[in-house]
Write a protein that holds these residues in place. Structure first.
Motif, short mmCIF file in Angstrom:
data_model
loop_
_atom_site.label_atom_id
_atom_site.label_comp_id
_atom_site.label_asym_id
_atom_site.label_seq_id
_atom_site.Cartn_x
_atom_site.Cartn_y
_atom_site.Cartn_z
N THR A 215 24.15 -57.11 28.67
CA THR A 215 22.82 -56.69 28.24
C THR A 215 22.31 -57.70 27.23
O THR A 215 23.03 -58.08 26.32
N GLY A 216 21.09 -58.13 27.40
CA GLY A 216 20.57 -59.16 26.51
C GLY A 216 19.95 -58.61 25.23
O GLY A 216 19.93 -57.41 24.99
N LYS A 217 19.45 -59.53 24.43
CA LYS A 217 18.85 -59.14 23.15
C LYS A 217 17.60 -59.98 22.90
O LYS A 217 17.61 -61.20 23.09
N ARG A 218 16.54 -59.31 22.45
CA ARG A 218 15.31 -60.02 22.10
C ARG A 218 15.22 -60.16 20.58
O ARG A 218 15.52 -59.23 19.83
N PHE A 219 14.83 -61.34 20.13
CA PHE A 219 14.61 -61.59 18.70
C PHE A 219 13.15 -61.99 18.48
O PHE A 219 12.54 -62.61 19.36
N PRO A 220 12.61 -61.71 17.31
CA PRO A 220 11.29 -62.28 16.98
C PRO A 220 11.49 -63.75 16.59
O PRO A 220 12.62 -64.16 16.29
N GLY A 221 10.44 -64.48 16.57
CA GLY A 221 10.54 -65.89 16.18
C GLY A 221 11.06 -66.06 14.76
O GLY A 221 11.62 -67.11 14.41
N SER A 222 10.89 -65.02 13.95
CA SER A 222 11.30 -65.08 12.54
C SER A 222 12.74 -64.60 12.31
O SER A 222 13.13 -64.34 11.18
N ALA A 223 13.54 -64.47 13.37
CA ALA A 223 14.91 -63.94 13.23
C ALA A 223 15.72 -64.77 12.24
O ALA A 223 15.60 -66.00 12.18
N THR A 224 16.53 -64.08 11.47
CA THR A 224 17.37 -64.75 10.47
C THR A 224 18.82 -64.80 10.97
O THR A 224 19.20 -64.10 11.90
N GLU A 225 19.60 -65.60 10.27
CA GLU A 225 21.03 -65.71 10.64
C GLU A 225 21.73 -64.35 10.47
O GLU A 225 22.65 -64.02 11.21
N LYS A 226 21.25 -63.57 9.49
CA LYS A 226 21.82 -62.24 9.27
C LYS A 226 21.60 -61.35 10.51
O LYS A 226 22.49 -60.62 10.93
N ASP A 227 20.38 -61.45 11.09
CA ASP A 227 20.07 -60.67 12.31
C ASP A 227 21.00 -61.08 13.45
O ASP A 227 21.52 -60.24 14.18
#
Ligand SMILES: Cc1cc2nc3c(=O)[nH]c(=O)nc-3n(C[C@H](O)[C@H](O)[C@H](O)COP(=O)(O)O)c2cc1C
Length: 237
Positions: A215-227
């Motif tokens: 299952t994949g995962k979507r991130f916003p463009g502002s994703a951080t290393e913590k995310d």
């Protein structure tokens, strides 16, 4: 006559002494009754024993609680190499891909189009821009300009891309159809303005025809290393 009196007196004395001894006997009988108190206390003593036995029982209850604490949390990790594949037109997905590669100590492979996209090509405010025209054609297969990579040594492969018109860029279709993922675990991820990853991972898995797609995962463009770290951790527990 006097002799008779003496005999009577003696008889009375004997009777008196005898009565006195009889009284002492009665008293002696009552003494053990008084001594029955310690006997009652002795009966109490065994009652203490179960209470004392309750302590080990309580400790025994504690023991299983300690067991999981003693055992370390099992982390599922692949013993082999990890690869991060990415296509990125404006840098957002590449940034996330670099974070994944850093966390996973992985190799990074960038899909570069043979014909690079200009800013006008990806101006999706314009319905006639190159990117949106390609997205409108499900059979379009963009040529990859970057050198081919041998993916056979990787047991876990992340595949990252932006969402274009609700789907994966067509060049991703070219990529997954060009490689044999064999039994590798394949983990898709994407960045977008707001759209979810949708069925893009499933579509890529179907086109690839190999690999154990997750299952994949979507991130916003502002994703951080913590995310990114939190996501990877969640997959390993
Ligand atoms: C041609 C094009 C189409 C896009 N379509 C969508 C879309 O359908 N939904 C969305 O949320 N974002 C959309 N976006 C925004 C991108 O998904 C987003 O900016 C992404 O983070 C870009 O990744 P990149 O910098 O790695 O190229 C689109 C961008 C482009 C260039």
């Amino acid at each position: 006559m006097r002799k008779k009196r003496i005999v009577i007196v003696l008889f009375l004395c004997v009777m008196l002494v005898s009565t006195a001894c009889g009284k002492d006997k009665t008293n002696n009988t009552s003494t053990p009754t008084a001594e029955a108190t310690p006997t009652a206390e002795a009966t109490k003593a065994p009652e203490v024993t179960p209470t004392a036995e309750a302590t080990p029982t309580a400790e025994a209850t504690k023991a299983p609680e300690a067991t999981p604490t003693a055992e370390p949390t099992q982390i599922v990790t692949d013993p082999g190499k990890v690869l991060v594949v990415v296509f990125s037109a404006t840098g957002n997905t590449k940034k996330v891909a670099e974070m994944v590669a850093k966390i996973e100590n992985a190799d990074l492979y960038e899909i570069v189009p043979a014909v690079p996209y200009t800013s006008e090509d990806i101006n999706y405010g314009n319905y006639n821009c190159r990117a949106l025209k390609e997205q409108g054609n499900a059979s379009a297969r963009l040529e990859i300009g970057s050198d081919a990579i041998d993916i056979s040594g990787y047991t876990r492969i992340y595949v990252g891309y932006p969402i274009w018109a609700g789907s994966e860029p067509r060049i991703l279709d070219t990529f997954v159809e060009s490689y044999d993922f064999d039994t590798a675990t394949v983990i898709p991820f994407c960045t977008s303005g707001s759209s979810g990853i949708g069925s893009t991972g499933t579509k890529l898995a179907t086109l690839a025809g190999s690999g154990n797609w997750q299952t994949g995962k979507r991130f916003p463009g502002s994703a951080t290393e913590k995310d990114v770290q939190a996501w990877i951790d969640s997959m390993k527990q």
